[in-house]
Design a protein around this motif. Structure first.
Motif, short mmCIF file in Angstrom:
data_model
loop_
_atom_site.label_atom_id
_atom_site.label_comp_id
_atom_site.label_asym_id
_atom_site.label_seq_id
_atom_site.Cartn_x
_atom_site.Cartn_y
_atom_site.Cartn_z
N GLU A 1 1.14 -1.17 0.05
CA GLU A 1 0.23 -0.77 -0.33
C GLU A 1 0.62 0.99 -0.01
O GLU A 1 2.09 1.61 0.18
CB GLU A 1 -0.64 0.38 1.28
CG GLU A 1 -1.48 -1.42 0.90
CD GLU A 1 -3.54 -0.89 1.72
OE1 GLU A 1 -3.20 0.22 2.92
OE2 GLU A 1 -3.98 -1.90 2.67
N SER B 1 -0.37 4.89 -5.25
CA SER B 1 -1.26 4.12 -5.80
C SER B 1 -3.08 4.53 -5.51
O SER B 1 -3.86 3.57 -6.06
CB SER B 1 -1.36 2.67 -4.92
OG SER B 1 -1.59 3.08 -3.92
N GLN C 1 -6.25 6.30 -6.40
CA GLN C 1 -6.68 6.97 -7.79
C GLN C 1 -8.22 8.60 -6.95
O GLN C 1 -9.23 7.27 -6.52
CB GLN C 1 -7.15 6.14 -8.43
CG GLN C 1 -5.74 4.99 -8.67
CD GLN C 1 -6.56 4.04 -10.37
OE1 GLN C 1 -7.15 4.41 -11.09
NE2 GLN C 1 -6.43 2.84 -10.03
#
Length: 314
Positions: free
Chosen positions: A206, A210, A212
């Motif tokens: 994680e 990353s 979005q």
């Protein structure tokens, strides 16, 4: 009129919490699971703290009971529970996750008796616990040739979330906090969010980069935080006062029905036969465990209905 309002609120809460499983699936397409859960409780805690500040004079915990409830509830009921749940929902359908959380009313009394030397499960209660876990096996549908399948991994993670939640409920059951329930929940969410942020930062899979931040991701976060979180919380405790704990525990077996319908309509998820069978088996386990209490509750309801009919006919 009161009965219809209660039924409407019960149905609304079932829909809100059932649809939350589907919304979580949507959000997981854009946000890492643990970070997603952390952001959810960041927002939810701010909303509840704002409401508590307007409604109550005291916000800060002062007693040992306050701190025990906040720390234990934040770590287990919020943090660990949702870390496992969101991770597991990456691999299973919305309805499957909702059905597996129906184990919470089965596991909680079993853990209560396991951790208390003065209480023991009756033979019927023990059978109920075993039947409940049989339902999990049916849903997992383990294949000896592929014990590391995504479905089995997802079932194991969601099952862990149910057990952790039940453990948290047992450990906080006898505490006597002085803060109002809403304020306590706000603190638990804040502690849980902090734990989830730390966990997310430690997980190599994680990262904030990353995430979005699409419209769907933000909408999912707002829905889970404000609608399923804050609004769902208010509805639950209002209904708990009206119905009592036995009838409210049955909501765990209505939520999967809404999760299945919303998942089918929104995501095209078609519940499998094993999911439906597992749901029925878990419910049978719950009924065995709570048999005596359910009989008393149905007798009470039947008595109320008879009294109302008698009053109408006189």
């Amino acid at each position: 009129m009161g009965r219809y309002r209660t039924l409407a609120l019960f149905s609304l809460l079932s829909l809100v919490w059932g649809s939350a499983f589907v919304v979580t699936k949507v959000g997981l397409d854009y946000l890492p699971p643990t970070l997603f859960a952390a952001f959810r409780f960041d927002v939810a805690s701010v909303v509840l703290f704002g409401y508590a500040a307007l409604k109550y004079d005291r916000l800060w915990p002062q007693t040992r009971g306050d701190w025990r409830q906040i720390v234990t509830g934040g770590v287990l009921l919020i943090g660990a529970h949702h870390a496992f749940l969101f991770a597991g929902q990456q691999y299973v359908q919305s309805a499957v996750a909702a059905v597996l959380l129906g184990l919470i009313p089965v596991v909680t009394p079993a853990l209560t008796r396991a951790l208390s030397s003065s209480e023991r499960l009756s033979p019927t209660g023990l059978l109920g616990v075993l039947v409940g876990f049989l339902g999990v096996v049916i849903i997992a549908d383990p294949n000896p040739a592929n014990l590391l399948s995504a479905n089995l991994r997802g079932v194991a993670l969601v099952l862990a979330s149910a057990v952790v939640f039940a453990l948290g409920a047992v450990l906080t059951h006898d505490t006597r906090p002085s803060l109002p329930t809403i304020t306590l929940q706000a603190w638990m969410m804040a502690v849980g969010a902090g734990l989830l942020h730390v966990t997310s930062a430690l997980l190599p899979s994680e990262s904030l980069a990353s995430a979005q931040w699409t419209f769907d991701a933000v909408a999912a976060l707002v829905y889970l935080s404000v609608v399923a979180g804050a609004l769902g919380f208010f509805l639950y405790f209002d209904l708990l006062d009206r119905l009592g704990p036995i009838e409210m525990s049955l909501i765990e077996y209505v939520i999967p029905l809404f999760a299945a319908v919303v998942g089918w309509v929104a995501l095209g998820e078609t519940p499998t036969v094993t999911t439906a069978l597992g749901f029925l088996v878990i419910f049978v386990g719950f009924s065995l465990l709570k048999f005596e209490m359910l009989v008393r509750e149905f007798q009470r309801i039947y008595g109320v209905v008879r009294r109302v009919r008698t009053e109408r006919n006189t």
